[in-house]
Design an enzyme around this catalytic site. Sequence first.
Site, PDB file in Angstrom:
ATOM      1  N   HIS A  18       0.820  -1.218   0.000  1.00 51.57           N
ATOM      2  CA  HIS A  18       0.000   0.000   0.000  1.00 51.57           C
ATOM      3  C   HIS A  18       0.850   1.264   0.000  1.00 51.57           C
ATOM      4  O   HIS A  18       0.458   2.277  -0.579  1.00 51.57           O
ATOM      5  CB  HIS A  18      -0.992  -0.053   1.173  1.00 51.57           C
ATOM      6  CG  HIS A  18      -1.977  -1.169   1.013  1.00 51.57           C
ATOM      7  ND1 HIS A  18      -2.614  -1.783   2.062  1.00 51.57           N
ATOM      8  CD2 HIS A  18      -2.438  -1.814  -0.109  1.00 51.57           C
ATOM      9  CE1 HIS A  18      -3.417  -2.737   1.611  1.00 51.57           C
ATOM     10  NE2 HIS A  18      -3.318  -2.778   0.297  1.00 51.57           N
ATOM     11  N   HIS A  41      -7.088  -8.228  -8.157  1.00 58.85           N
ATOM     12  CA  HIS A  41      -7.478  -9.103  -7.038  1.00 58.85           C
ATOM     13  C   HIS A  41      -7.819  -8.167  -5.874  1.00 58.85           C
ATOM     14  O   HIS A  41      -6.982  -7.911  -5.002  1.00 58.85           O
ATOM     15  CB  HIS A  41      -6.341 -10.044  -6.657  1.00 58.85           C
ATOM     16  CG  HIS A  41      -5.961 -11.016  -7.734  1.00 58.85           C
ATOM     17  ND1 HIS A  41      -5.341 -10.642  -8.899  1.00 58.85           N
ATOM     18  CD2 HIS A  41      -6.131 -12.367  -7.825  1.00 58.85           C
ATOM     19  CE1 HIS A  41      -5.145 -11.713  -9.652  1.00 58.85           C
ATOM     20  NE2 HIS A  41      -5.610 -12.775  -9.025  1.00 58.85           N
ATOM     21  N   SER A 102      -6.558  -2.048  -0.870  1.00 56.46           N
ATOM     22  CA  SER A 102      -6.100  -1.314  -2.054  1.00 56.46           C
ATOM     23  C   SER A 102      -7.242  -0.542  -2.743  1.00 56.46           C
ATOM     24  O   SER A 102      -7.011   0.592  -3.188  1.00 56.46           O
ATOM     25  CB  SER A 102      -5.399  -2.262  -3.034  1.00 56.46           C
ATOM     26  OG  SER A 102      -6.167  -3.419  -3.300  1.00 56.46           O
ATOM     27  N   GLU A 120     -12.774  -9.126  -8.541  1.00 59.46           N
ATOM     28  CA  GLU A 120     -12.659 -10.026  -7.377  1.00 59.46           C
ATOM     29  C   GLU A 120     -13.464 -11.274  -7.705  1.00 59.46           C
ATOM     30  O   GLU A 120     -14.584 -11.175  -8.206  1.00 59.46           O
ATOM     31  CB  GLU A 120     -13.181  -9.307  -6.118  1.00 59.46           C
ATOM     32  CG  GLU A 120     -13.406 -10.187  -4.893  1.00 59.46           C
ATOM     33  CD  GLU A 120     -12.148 -10.933  -4.406  1.00 59.46           C
ATOM     34  OE1 GLU A 120     -11.089 -10.316  -4.274  1.00 59.46           O
ATOM     35  OE2 GLU A 120     -12.264 -12.155  -4.167  1.00 59.46           O
ATOM     36  N   ASP A 145     -12.463 -13.365 -12.891  1.00 57.07           N
ATOM     37  CA  ASP A 145     -11.101 -13.852 -12.651  1.00 57.07           C
ATOM     38  C   ASP A 145     -10.114 -12.730 -12.997  1.00 57.07           C
ATOM     39  O   ASP A 145     -10.106 -12.224 -14.124  1.00 57.07           O
ATOM     40  CB  ASP A 145     -10.879 -15.071 -13.558  1.00 57.07           C
ATOM     41  CG  ASP A 145      -9.550 -15.755 -13.280  1.00 57.07           C
ATOM     42  OD1 ASP A 145      -8.589 -15.065 -12.885  1.00 57.07           O
ATOM     43  OD2 ASP A 145      -9.481 -16.984 -13.452  1.00 57.07           O
ATOM     44  N   GLY A 146      -9.289 -12.360 -12.035  1.00 59.57           N
ATOM     45  CA  GLY A 146      -8.341 -11.271 -12.229  1.00 59.57           C
ATOM     46  C   GLY A 146      -7.353 -11.523 -13.355  1.00 59.57           C
ATOM     47  O   GLY A 146      -6.873 -10.593 -14.002  1.00 59.57           O
ATOM     48  N   ASP A 166      -2.358  -8.597  -7.226  1.00 56.12           N
ATOM     49  CA  ASP A 166      -2.153  -8.964  -5.818  1.00 56.12           C
ATOM     50  C   ASP A 166      -2.894 -10.260  -5.497  1.00 56.12           C
ATOM     51  O   ASP A 166      -3.851 -10.273  -4.728  1.00 56.12           O
ATOM     52  CB  ASP A 166      -2.687  -7.793  -4.956  1.00 56.12           C
ATOM     53  CG  ASP A 166      -2.486  -8.029  -3.476  1.00 56.12           C
ATOM     54  OD1 ASP A 166      -1.613  -8.833  -3.103  1.00 56.12           O
ATOM     55  OD2 ASP A 166      -3.220  -7.397  -2.682  1.00 56.12           O
TER      56      ASP A 166
HETATM   57  C1  LIG Z   1      -4.298 -10.551  -1.271  1.00 52.42           C
HETATM   58  S1  LIG Z   1      -6.009 -10.429  -1.482  1.00 52.42           S
HETATM   59  C2  LIG Z   1      -6.261  -8.841  -2.175  1.00 52.42           C
HETATM   60  C3  LIG Z   1      -6.048  -7.694  -1.262  1.00 52.42           C
HETATM   61  C4  LIG Z   1      -6.271  -6.345  -1.870  1.00 52.42           C
HETATM   62  N1  LIG Z   1      -5.595  -6.196  -3.151  1.00 52.42           N
HETATM   63  C5  LIG Z   1      -5.783  -5.267  -0.929  1.00 52.42           C
HETATM   64  O1  LIG Z   1      -4.605  -4.873  -1.020  1.00 52.42           O
HETATM   65  O2  LIG Z   1      -6.576  -4.791  -0.125  1.00 52.42           O
HETATM   66  C6  LIG Z   1      -6.303 -11.462  -2.867  1.00 52.42           C
HETATM   67  C7  LIG Z   1      -7.752 -11.482  -3.305  1.00 52.42           C
HETATM   68  O3  LIG Z   1      -7.813 -12.176  -4.548  1.00 52.42           O
HETATM   69  C8  LIG Z   1      -9.027 -12.888  -4.596  1.00 52.42           C
HETATM   70  N2  LIG Z   1      -8.851 -13.895  -5.651  1.00 52.42           N
HETATM   71  C9  LIG Z   1      -8.311 -15.134  -5.596  1.00 52.42           C
HETATM   72  N3  LIG Z   1      -8.231 -15.662  -6.834  1.00 52.42           N
HETATM   73  C10 LIG Z   1      -8.705 -14.720  -7.685  1.00 52.42           C
HETATM   74  C11 LIG Z   1      -8.837 -14.642  -9.091  1.00 52.42           C
HETATM   75  N4  LIG Z   1      -8.466 -15.656  -9.888  1.00 52.42           N
HETATM   76  N5  LIG Z   1      -9.336 -13.508  -9.624  1.00 52.42           N
HETATM   77  C12 LIG Z   1      -9.723 -12.476  -8.843  1.00 52.42           C
HETATM   78  N6  LIG Z   1      -9.625 -12.492  -7.512  1.00 52.42           N
HETATM   79  C13 LIG Z   1      -9.106 -13.587  -6.935  1.00 52.42           C
HETATM   80  C14 LIG Z   1      -9.201 -13.416  -3.194  1.00 52.42           C
HETATM   81  O4  LIG Z   1     -10.557 -13.736  -2.952  1.00 52.42           O
HETATM   82  C15 LIG Z   1      -8.695 -12.217  -2.370  1.00 52.42           C
HETATM   83  O5  LIG Z   1      -9.756 -11.373  -2.050  1.00 52.42           O
END
Ligand SMILES: C[S@@+](CC[C@H](N)C(=O)[O-])C[C@H]1O[C@@H](n2cnc3c(N)ncnc32)[C@H](O)[C@@H]1O
Length: 282
Positions: A18, A41, A102, A120, A145-146, A166
């Site tokens: 961050h 993500h 984020s 997400e 999917d990210g 992320d």
């Molecule tokens: C490390 S966390 C994100 C934290 C956020 N970026 C922050 O800094 O506040 C990772 C996130 O990715 C999500 N996630 C997992 N696989 C994913 C995918 N293939 N596409 C999108 N999101 C995904 C999880 O549910 C989780 O919420």
Amino acid sequence: MNYRHAYHAGNIGDVLKHLVLARCISYMQRKDAAFRIIDTHAGIGGYDLQAEETQKTGEWQQGIAKVLAADVPAKAAPVLADWLDVVKGLNPGTELTQYPGSPALARALMRPQDRLTLTELHPADFETLAARFEGDWQVKTIHLDGWLALGSFVPPKEKRGLVLIDPAFEVTNEFELMADGMIKAWKRWRSGMYLAWYPLKDRKSVERFHRTLEEAELRDVLVLELNAGYNSPDRPMKGSGMTIINPPFTLAEEMRNTLPWLAEVLAQGPGASARIFQLLDE
Ligand SMILES: C[S@@+](CC[C@H](N)C(=O)[O-])C[C@H]1O[C@@H](n2cnc3c(N)ncnc32)[C@H](O)[C@@H]1O
């Protein structure tokens, strides 16, 4: 999908991520032209540090709580300010109870002309995220999917901006997905800024990830690492890294003024350290 960022919000990984995100957004504001932030993500957006999940692990006490309690040296203060001002703005009292993820951090730093795209995949977390930004016309939330977003949302129509990558590192091939996604996205949009975060538990995976970027002949790639102690694959995470394509030219120097001090503040034992190096030149 078992990972929920609520258990980890404000931890040592979020400190690095961050801080760097806020500095990169702030740098984009040097020009008036609109930019777009893509957060592949996104998580739920913001975190209640008194919630059951955050209380259970208390990871934020080893992260953001230590940073806020420390005496910041003059050289690091302006570097930390963008991020910490947002955190302090959410916690006007003396107690730390709210921490911006984020999405909330990016949103707080945007100007009226800027836009934010959030993807997400976790169904419940997506619902929370979407509800948080409902009616905000500068923010688009997408249940997707990210990795697909990374491949298809660049270049954005603003032609300026940054992508935060992320992932949760729940699946074993996450480093491969990240390298592949970044290389493909960079080929579509070479002037975009890409910020990829990862845990430093397994050094070999990180080295392989960097080698893949080198072999793809990307340009101008900076690596930042922040460790609170020695890392090992079978112990809880003690450090994390960020690999940044097209970083602000000021970022390496800013991090030299900040990360070694942060490593001391966050130290949980021997091995606390910071590393800053250019993986690939311009
Ligand atoms: C490390 S966390 C994100 C934290 C956020 N970026 C922050 O800094 O506040 C990772 C996130 O990715 C999500 N996630 C997992 N696989 C994913 C995918 N293939 N596409 C999108 N999101 C995904 C999880 O549910 C989780 O919420």
